[in-house]
Design a protein around this motif. Structure first.
Motif, PDB file in Angstrom:
ATOM      1  N   ARG A 103       1.500 -10.650 -29.830  1.00  0.00           N
ATOM      2  CA  ARG A 103       2.659 -11.517 -29.627  1.00  0.00           C
ATOM      3  C   ARG A 103       3.836 -10.718 -29.081  1.00  0.00           C
ATOM      4  O   ARG A 103       4.552 -11.173 -28.177  1.00  0.00           O
ATOM      5  CB  ARG A 103       3.044 -12.184 -30.948  1.00  0.00           C
ATOM      6  N   GLN A 142       9.101 -19.154 -36.826  1.00  0.00           N
ATOM      7  CA  GLN A 142       8.237 -18.980 -35.662  1.00  0.00           C
ATOM      8  C   GLN A 142       7.778 -20.305 -35.059  1.00  0.00           C
ATOM      9  O   GLN A 142       7.448 -20.361 -33.869  1.00  0.00           O
ATOM     10  CB  GLN A 142       7.027 -18.114 -36.012  1.00  0.00           C
ATOM     11  N   SER A 171       0.324 -16.047 -33.397  1.00  0.00           N
ATOM     12  CA  SER A 171       1.167 -16.308 -34.562  1.00  0.00           C
ATOM     13  C   SER A 171       1.319 -15.057 -35.420  1.00  0.00           C
ATOM     14  O   SER A 171       0.539 -14.100 -35.326  1.00  0.00           O
ATOM     15  CB  SER A 171       0.580 -17.448 -35.398  1.00  0.00           C
ATOM     16  N   TYR A 213       9.225 -21.958 -31.490  1.00  0.00           N
ATOM     17  CA  TYR A 213       8.747 -21.666 -30.140  1.00  0.00           C
ATOM     18  C   TYR A 213       7.687 -22.674 -29.713  1.00  0.00           C
ATOM     19  O   TYR A 213       7.677 -23.137 -28.570  1.00  0.00           O
ATOM     20  CB  TYR A 213       8.220 -20.234 -30.079  1.00  0.00           C
ATOM     21  N   ARG A 214       6.814 -23.026 -30.634  1.00  0.00           N
ATOM     22  CA  ARG A 214       5.823 -24.071 -30.336  1.00  0.00           C
ATOM     23  C   ARG A 214       6.504 -25.412 -30.113  1.00  0.00           C
ATOM     24  O   ARG A 214       6.161 -26.151 -29.173  1.00  0.00           O
ATOM     25  CB  ARG A 214       4.811 -24.166 -31.488  1.00  0.00           C
ATOM     26  N   ASP A 272       3.806 -18.401 -27.641  1.00  0.00           N
ATOM     27  CA  ASP A 272       3.687 -18.852 -29.029  1.00  0.00           C
ATOM     28  C   ASP A 272       2.250 -19.012 -29.500  1.00  0.00           C
ATOM     29  O   ASP A 272       2.018 -19.360 -30.657  1.00  0.00           O
ATOM     30  CB  ASP A 272       4.432 -20.176 -29.216  1.00  0.00           C
ATOM     31  N   ALA A 311      11.003 -17.462 -25.471  1.00  0.00           N
ATOM     32  CA  ALA A 311      11.228 -16.733 -26.724  1.00  0.00           C
ATOM     33  C   ALA A 311      12.102 -15.534 -26.357  1.00  0.00           C
ATOM     34  O   ALA A 311      13.088 -15.669 -25.650  1.00  0.00           O
ATOM     35  CB  ALA A 311       9.899 -16.334 -27.365  1.00  0.00           C
TER      36      ALA A 311
END
Length: 311
Positions: free
Chosen positions: A87, A21, A10, A24-25, A7, A112
């Protein structure tokens, strides 16, 4: 249990974009506050050669070097950027690393991944590269070199959307069995033929879902004996998902995960998990579902570890 995250890179998404998105963080940060459950590591980047095991060289080059057309970017759903390409490479690298770890330790995870709409020559539906397809092909190649045996791979895809890209890539490959259980009326609207597809009606709840899963898994075991499994544990069948159209409860999803993980552990089949989709109206709910999946996977890993220590 080893778990790999990607993550840090970005996506440059416009305001209001539907792709969550930040989940995931948030998932990584949850486990950073609960040390000891997961051994988290940054994902390595998949190489061009590894990506070419499941994707055409022209498509790999277009993604990595910014040659995607505007139409191709629209089909993926992301604008191209260097960070988007990096990513995507690391999301594949996470599944590669998780698969290697699973073959060593029984269970591992990509925090992810599950980018099952990506075809050999194009991306689609927020999926750039097909992480499971690349990892499966690479594990087969490495296994053949080290063990001089065929590694048969099972893909259990329980994201609410059909794994059309995965089905297409492995259409004529009898060493990989693709099983997808998904909403019949959900994206993609033109499905590919998996080795086993289970179409679910809108509004499907816990009891019907788990019954259909039990029947399908029994058929999988009748038809295929794998040496490695990939489990796409999508959170999007949850009743609070914006895109899911199904009505599974939090408890129903936990029972789904237990059925899959217990069946694999009983048969001593290593498994690499991917988190796949999740688009909750409340993002915290999606994260909670995926926290539960990883907690259950870590419990399964602990059983494998105990068996190794006493075996």
């Amino acid at each position: 249990m080893l778990a790999f995250h990607s993550d840090a890179h970005s996506l440059a998404l416009p305001p209001g974009h539907r792709f969550p998105q930040s989940k995931y963080r948030l998932l990584r940060e949850h486990f950073e506050r609960a040390p000891g459950l997961l051994r988290m590591q940054p994902a390595p980047a998949a190489t061009e050669g590894e990506l070419a095991l499941a994707h055409t060289p022209d498509y790999v080059d277009a993604v990595l070097h910014g040659h995607l057309s505007a139409a191709e970017q629209r089909e993926i759903g992301f604008p191209w950027s260097e960070s988007m390409a990096e990513r995507s490479r690391r999301s594949v690298g996470a599944s590669i690393a998780a698969a290697r770890a699973a073959l060593e330790e029984g269970v591992a995870a990509n925090m992810a991944g599950g980018t099952h709409h990506a075809y050999a020559d194009k991306g689609s539906g927020y999926c750039v590269f097909n992480d499971v397809a690349v990892a499966a092909r690479l594990m087969q190649a490495e296994w053949a070199r080290s063990h001089r045996q065929l590694l048969r791979v099972l893909v259990i895809d329980l994201d609410v959307h059909q794994g059309n890209g995965t089905a297409s890539i492995f259409r004529d490959d009898d060493t990989v069995f693709t099983f997808s259980m998904h909403g019949a009326r959900n994206f993609p609207f033109r499905k590919e033929a998996s080795d086993l597809d289970v179409d679910l009606p809108d509004g499907c709840g816990d009891a019907e879902y788990l019954d259909r899963l039990d029947q399908a898994m029994a058929e999988v075991w009748r038809r295929f004996k794998p040496g490695l499994a990939f489990y796409l544990a999508g959170a999007d069948p949850h009743e609070g998902d914006r895109l899911g159209r199904l009505k599974l409860s939090y408890d129903g999803l936990a029972r789904r995960d237990l059925r899959v993980l217990d069946a694999l552990a009983e048969r001593r089949i290593p498994v690499a998990l991917s988190m796949a989709g999740g688009y909750g109206r409340d993002l915290a709910t999606t994260v909670a579902v995926q926290v539960s999946t990883l907690n259950l996977a870590a419990q399964s890993w602990a059983l494998w570890a105990t068996a190794r220590g006493t075996g």
